[in-house]
Motif scaffolding. Structure first.
Motif, PDB file in Angstrom:
ATOM      1  N   LYS A 436       0.836  -1.195   0.000  1.00 61.90           N
ATOM      2  CA  LYS A 436       0.000   0.000   0.000  1.00 61.90           C
ATOM      3  C   LYS A 436       0.872   1.246   0.000  1.00 61.90           C
ATOM      4  N   ASP A 437       0.299   2.349  -0.505  1.00 65.19           N
ATOM      5  CA  ASP A 437       1.030   3.616  -0.432  1.00 65.19           C
ATOM      6  C   ASP A 437       0.741   4.278   0.911  1.00 65.19           C
ATOM      7  N   GLU A 438       1.267   5.514   1.073  1.00 67.43           N
ATOM      8  CA  GLU A 438       1.137   6.182   2.377  1.00 67.43           C
ATOM      9  C   GLU A 438      -0.320   6.440   2.759  1.00 67.43           C
ATOM     10  N   VAL A 443      -1.385  -0.674  -4.018  1.00 69.72           N
ATOM     11  CA  VAL A 443      -0.695  -0.365  -5.272  1.00 69.72           C
ATOM     12  C   VAL A 443      -0.187  -1.619  -5.985  1.00 69.72           C
TER      13      VAL A 443
END
Ligand code: ATP
Ligand code: MG
Length: 566
Positions: A436-438, A443
């Motif tokens: 996962k992104d921030e 993703v």
């Protein structure tokens, strides 16, 4: 050879028009000759309502060994154009029909003029110089007789002189009309001295400036049918009250001779009306002119060219028209029925391919980097003769974003950590997690494949509940995909009091620019029938290029995924 039951079945499936034709044939009318015509006014593109008339007019002629001619009903130069004539011809051919001859109502302008002069000379027509409002006000009501025009009994010579002025340009547009002197007390309003000629000061696309006086529909249609030798003049129900006038002018034209012989007979059937759209050419033209759609062939339009561009097959339109049938009662036909006909037909024709419309990356962590396999994909399981094509498989794939869920409900049979799915035409994979992104958006999705589970191998027998489509990231093509929804947001826009423009569905077009399709699609061309597996039927748009692929959604599949997995 037909058996009795087949014969009965065939009889049963005759529509009422065919029954009438068979009766005429049995009685030996017109010497057994069948001649119909399809008479569009070239003032717009044909819509699916016209397709119903086309199937009837051409279909009846075909079935009974007759001929159907194309007649361009070009009696009003204001709205007509050769662009429309060409489009009409193309659409009829695409639907699968062939005309005998092409005729134009404008070819009969001289004959109609001569007939009108004859009526004037016989005291059966007169020039009225009242305004159209005055004439309308004198019409009366169905229960109240009308009032005679003050010009009704003007001398024949004067009528002839003025009729010539109507055509020479000496009389101004709107200053006078020619009316048939019939019966101002008739219970049929169309007999209350109908207007049969008016002045139009506009160049005609075929006759140029030769004419300024133009015949009205009621004075042109029946006579044109008669001049051509039409036997069955099939039209829609709104012409029922015109029929006595149709017969009257033909009686006049034949001067009492051979009244029962060799004369066209008008038969009316119900119009096609579809939910969530409009059939009026005036409204369709407004949508085009005002830029509310992208042209007559916008895939949201109910036009034949719109459906064609959208990926409908001519067979599916004909099938739908068969399903709704021909009756004597107007109705509103359900768009869902048209879509069902399209699905049924395209299921047999469409080439199955893979496309990912909302991509997310799936990485098979135990698949060797740099390895590529060619998998075999069946083109059409409904017709194995159509063969197969290959699709490359590799370590990094695109899958649909909603085919992965981190915290999935119990009945979610797609990718979720710990769950196994089959990748169509390839391996069984087990989901191992995601990145996962921030912001917490997924993703990348990870999985491991079972090398023994390739389609066709013994290890492939294992039961897994979900099958996903995919594309190899390094072996696919970017594409734009256009999704269409109903053009109007209300079921019956024509019955709504609001202006039809206010009823347009603001979400009727959704453009997805970040899609991927199989490389194999580069070999396809516009109008080829495609099925994007698990998504729906599609076709390539006419504006697509090798550098910019564009696909139009024809219609969705039934939601087989959720059905199968419930
Ligand atoms: P509009 O009034 O919107 O201009 P139209 O009915 O006048 O349409 P034409 O070009 O005169 O259009 O139609 C040619 C033929 O197609 C006619 O015989 C007409 O009856 C038939 N037709 C038009 N619309 C429909 C429809 N919705 N269903 C069945 N037949 C139709
Ligand atoms: Mg018309």
């Amino acid at each position: 050879m037909t058996t009795n039951t087949e014969e009965v079945l065939e009889k049963k499936s005759l529509n009422f028009v065919e029954e009438m034709i068979e009766k005429d044939l049995k009685e030996g009318k017109n010497g057994g000759r069948i001649q119909t015509r399809f008479p569009p006014e070239p003032n717009g593109y044909l819509h699916i309502g016209h397709a119903k008339a086309i199937c009837m007019d051409f279909g009846a002629a075909q079935k009974y060994g007759g001929v159907c001619n194309l007649r361009l009903d070009d009696t009003n130069p204001v709205k007509e154009d050769t662009e429309y004539v060409e489009a009409i011809k193309e659409d009829i051919k695409w639907l699968g029909f062939e005309w005998g001859n092409i005729y134009h109502a404008s070819d009969y302008f001289q004959q109609l003029w001569d007939f009108a002069v004859r009526l004037i000379k016989e005291g059966k027509a007169y020039i009225d110089e009242q305004t159209s409002e005055e004439i309308a006000a004198q019409k009366g009501t169905p229960t109240q007789p009308g009032t005679d025009s003050p010009y009704r009994n003007r001398p024949i010579e004067e009528n002839l002189e003025l009729f010539n002025k109507m055509n020479s340009g000496e009389a101004e547009e709107g200053s006078m009309v020619l009316r048939a002197k019939l019966d101002m007390a008739s219970p049929n309003m169309h007999f209350r001295d109908p207007i049969i000629y008016r002045i139009i000061n506009k160049e005609h696309h075929r006759t140029g400036n030769k004419w300024k006086a133009y015949p009205m529909y009621d004075f042109a249609h029946g006579q044109s049918d008669y001049f051509e030798g039409v036997t069955h003049s099939i039209c829609t129900l709104e012409f029922v009250p015109h029929r006595p006038l149709y017969d009257h002018f033909i009686d006049e034209l034949k001067e009492g001779k051979d009244l029962d012989d060799n004369r066209p007979r008008q038969i009316e059937f119900n119009r096609l009306n579809l939910t969530y759209t409009v059939m009026s050419k005036r409204k369709l033209l407004a949508l085009v002119k005002e830029g509310l759609v992208q042209g007559w062939d916008d895939p949201r339009m109910p036009t034949i060219c719109g459906y064609r561009r959208r990926g409908y097959s001519p067979e599916s339109i004909r099938k739908f028209i068969d399903m709704i049938g021909y009756t004597k009662f107007d109705a509103l036909n359900d768009m869902a029925m048209l879509e069902a006909a399209v699905r049924e037909d395209l299921n047999l024709r469409a080439t199955r391919v893979s496309a990912v419309l909302d991509p997310i990356k799936l990485i098979i962590t135990n698949y060797p980097e740099g390895q590529v396999e060619e998998m075999e994909a069946v083109n059409n399981p409904e017709n194995l003769d159509e063969g197969t094509h290959t699709i490359e498989f590799s370590r990094e794939l695109w899958i649909e974003r909603d085919d992965f869920m981190e915290d999935a409900p119990k009945k979610y049979f797609r990718l979720t950590p710990g769950n196994e799915v089959r990748l169509k035409n390839a391996y069984i994979v087990k989901c191992t997690g995601c990145k996962k992104d921030e912001q917490g958006n997924v993703v990348e999705v990870y999985c491991e494949y079972d090398p023994e589970s390739k389609s066709g191998m013994p290890g492939a027998d294992r039961k897994v509940k979900g099958t996903l489509h995919w594309l190899s990231c390094g072996h696919c093509l970017p594409a734009e995909v256009r999704l269409y929804d109903r053009l109007f947001s209300v079921e019956n826009p024509s019955a709504d009091e609001r202006d039809f423009r206010e009823l347009l569905n603001p979400d009727s077009l959704k453009i997805l620019t970040n899609c991927y399709v199989e490389k194999y699609l580069a070999t396809k061309k516009p109008l080829d029938y495609l099925q994007f597996q698990r998504i729906g039927y599609f076709t390539m748009d006419k504006d697509a290029t090798a550098e910019h692929l564009i696909f139009n959604k024809t219609v969705g599949l039934k939601d087989t995924w959720s059905k199968k997995n419930k």
